[in-house]
Enzyme design. Structure first.
Site, PDB file in Angstrom:
ATOM      1  N   HIS A  62       0.815  -1.225   0.000  1.00  0.00           N
ATOM      2  CA  HIS A  62       0.000   0.000   0.000  1.00  0.00           C
ATOM      3  C   HIS A  62       0.844   1.268   0.000  1.00  0.00           C
ATOM      4  CE1 HIS A  62      -3.292  -2.856   1.455  1.00  0.00           C
ATOM      5  NE2 HIS A  62      -3.600  -2.463   0.240  1.00  0.00           N
ATOM      6  N   ASP A  86     -10.235  -2.794  -0.226  1.00  0.00           N
ATOM      7  CA  ASP A  86      -9.839  -3.000   1.177  1.00  0.00           C
ATOM      8  C   ASP A  86      -9.512  -1.677   1.867  1.00  0.00           C
ATOM      9  OD1 ASP A  86      -6.826  -2.569   0.658  1.00  0.00           O
ATOM     10  OD2 ASP A  86      -7.310  -4.213  -0.691  1.00  0.00           O
ATOM     11  N   GLU A 105     -14.504   0.496  -6.916  1.00  0.00           N
ATOM     12  CA  GLU A 105     -14.339  -0.933  -6.583  1.00  0.00           C
ATOM     13  C   GLU A 105     -15.588  -1.646  -7.118  1.00  0.00           C
ATOM     14  OE1 GLU A 105     -12.302  -3.435  -4.822  1.00  0.00           O
ATOM     15  OE2 GLU A 105     -14.020  -4.499  -5.674  1.00  0.00           O
ATOM     16  N   ASP A 153      -5.201  -0.587  -8.410  1.00  0.00           N
ATOM     17  CA  ASP A 153      -4.947  -1.487  -7.276  1.00  0.00           C
ATOM     18  C   ASP A 153      -5.855  -2.702  -7.471  1.00  0.00           C
ATOM     19  OD1 ASP A 153      -4.537  -2.696  -4.849  1.00  0.00           O
ATOM     20  OD2 ASP A 153      -5.356  -1.063  -3.642  1.00  0.00           O
ATOM     21  N   ASP A 156      -5.352  -9.899  -9.832  1.00  0.00           N
ATOM     22  CA  ASP A 156      -4.554 -10.385 -10.966  1.00  0.00           C
ATOM     23  C   ASP A 156      -5.406 -10.332 -12.242  1.00  0.00           C
ATOM     24  OD1 ASP A 156      -2.673 -10.906  -9.047  1.00  0.00           O
ATOM     25  OD2 ASP A 156      -3.245 -13.019  -8.814  1.00  0.00           O
TER      26      ASP A 156
HETATM   27  N1  SAM Z   1      -3.420  -5.674  -3.218  1.00  0.00           N
HETATM   28  C1  SAM Z   1      -4.136  -6.534  -4.005  1.00  0.00           C
HETATM   29  C2  SAM Z   1      -3.428  -7.610  -4.735  1.00  0.00           C
HETATM   30  O1  SAM Z   1      -2.720  -7.377  -5.720  1.00  0.00           O
HETATM   31  O2  SAM Z   1      -3.562  -8.733  -4.293  1.00  0.00           O
HETATM   32  C3  SAM Z   1      -5.298  -5.925  -4.696  1.00  0.00           C
HETATM   33  C4  SAM Z   1      -6.352  -5.817  -3.656  1.00  0.00           C
HETATM   34  S1  SAM Z   1      -7.836  -5.078  -4.012  1.00  0.00           S
HETATM   35  C5  SAM Z   1      -8.831  -5.957  -2.862  1.00  0.00           C
HETATM   36  C6  SAM Z   1      -8.290  -5.643  -5.617  1.00  0.00           C
HETATM   37  C7  SAM Z   1      -9.730  -5.300  -5.943  1.00  0.00           C
HETATM   38  O3  SAM Z   1      -9.874  -5.062  -7.351  1.00  0.00           O
HETATM   39  C8  SAM Z   1     -10.749  -6.393  -5.621  1.00  0.00           C
HETATM   40  O4  SAM Z   1     -11.491  -6.025  -4.502  1.00  0.00           O
HETATM   41  C9  SAM Z   1     -11.605  -6.519  -6.888  1.00  0.00           C
HETATM   42  O5  SAM Z   1     -12.980  -6.628  -6.605  1.00  0.00           O
HETATM   43  C10 SAM Z   1     -11.268  -5.205  -7.606  1.00  0.00           C
HETATM   44  N2  SAM Z   1     -11.495  -5.247  -9.059  1.00  0.00           N
HETATM   45  C11 SAM Z   1     -11.190  -6.239  -9.939  1.00  0.00           C
HETATM   46  N3  SAM Z   1     -11.560  -5.887 -11.184  1.00  0.00           N
HETATM   47  C12 SAM Z   1     -12.093  -4.637 -11.105  1.00  0.00           C
HETATM   48  C13 SAM Z   1     -12.657  -3.738 -12.051  1.00  0.00           C
HETATM   49  N4  SAM Z   1     -12.742  -4.050 -13.349  1.00  0.00           N
HETATM   50  N5  SAM Z   1     -13.104  -2.528 -11.602  1.00  0.00           N
HETATM   51  C14 SAM Z   1     -13.027  -2.186 -10.285  1.00  0.00           C
HETATM   52  N6  SAM Z   1     -12.524  -3.006  -9.338  1.00  0.00           N
HETATM   53  C15 SAM Z   1     -12.057  -4.217  -9.739  1.00  0.00           C
END
Ligand code: SAM
Length: 274
Positions: A62, A86, A105, A153, A156
């Protein structure tokens, strides 16, 4: 009885944690959310059995995804975070004198889970400067602009995150940024996913005049050696004057090391130059 959580980092490599308590599980519309306590890494948030954060080492990711672009910019007022439900990235951005943060998100359940089970990570989400949008970041950047910094953020590149790693998406991010704007994306490990890093670097440099990789060591992510790829419209990240960088309360980021984060080991230079 022993209880273990294992993440398949590849088909052939697993990272396992001894679990002391399963706190919460839920299948949301987008992913399987789990929260559990471990012996050595504290509390863990996993999505689809992939570790998103542990309370032991989340500060590394972060801090590095936030402070490097914000300090490179030097004067960011409006910041967009895509993913990041998160709240850890928002917490770090709030250490800067920004005026507005938009968090986009896709899965509101991730936000609710973090608010309930990770108060020290999600603490910034209730700050009045933060506006939360529960929608797809890929569509959001097509409709909004005026940002100084955009931070991807994301999970994958699978499921709803696939489009967040595409050349067209980087073009849309470029348009959503102000003239001196900067974007950064978490871009996985060169130990296992060199081809992906090469593709991201090529796509980003087709759009941004300055494209730079920087790295951090994140013990609970695959390969542990993690990269972030930054695209900048007019500021050269390497020319940042260290003496102008303000002091921040951090545990991993250090302004003495600021420039060195961009120095790549030869095998990573080879990946992006071949
Ligand atoms: N630090 C992290 C990692 O690399 O493991 C990333 C954590 S954060 C929780 C990732 C977030 O991206 C998830 O909560 C997921 O729901 C969100 N996400 C995935 N695709 C997305 C999209 N197209 N638009 C917005 N949020 C998205």
């Amino acid at each position: 009885m022993e209880l273990w959580f294992s993440e398949y980092q590849t088909k052939n490599v697993k990272l396992s944690f001894r679990v002391t308590d399963v706190i919460y599980t839920k299948q949301s519309e987008y992913q399987y959310i789990s929260v559990f306590d471990t012996e050595d890494f504290g509390r863990v948030l996993a999505l689809d059995d992939t570790v998103m954060l542990t309370t032991k080492d989340e500060f590394i990711y972060h801090e590095m995804i936030s402070h490097i672009p914000l300090l490179t910019h030097g004067n960011a007022a409006k910041v967009l975070v895509i993913g990041g439900g998160d709240g850890g990235t928002v917490r770090e951005i709030l250490k800067h004198p920004v005026k507005e943060i938009n968090l986009v998100e896709i899965d509101h359940e991730v936000i609710e889970t973090s608010k309930k089970y990770f108060p020290a990570v999600s603490c910034g989400l209730s700050d009045p400067r933060v506006k939360i949008f529960c929608e797809d970041g890929i569509e959001f950047v097509k409709k909004h602009s005026g940002y100084d910094v955009i931070i991807i953020d994301s999970t994958d590149p699978i499921g709803p995150a696939v489009g967040l790693f595409s050349g067209q998406f980087y073009k849309n991010v470029f348009e959503a940024l102000n003239d001196d704007g900067i974007m950064v994306a978490q871009t996985e490990t060169p130990i296992l996913f060199g081809d992906l890093i090469k593709r991201i670097y090529t796509d980003m440099s087709a759009t941004f005049p300055y494209t730079n990789l920087y790295s951090a060591v994140i013990p609970t992510y695959p390969g542990a050696f993690w990269t972030f790829t930054m695209g900048s419209k007019s500021i050269n990240p390497i020319s940042r004057e260290i003496s102008d960088i303000p002091f921040l309360e951090t545990k991993y980021y250090s302004r003495e090391l600021h420039k060195s984060y961009f120095v790549l080991p030869p095998f990573v230079k080879d990946i992006i130059s071949k």
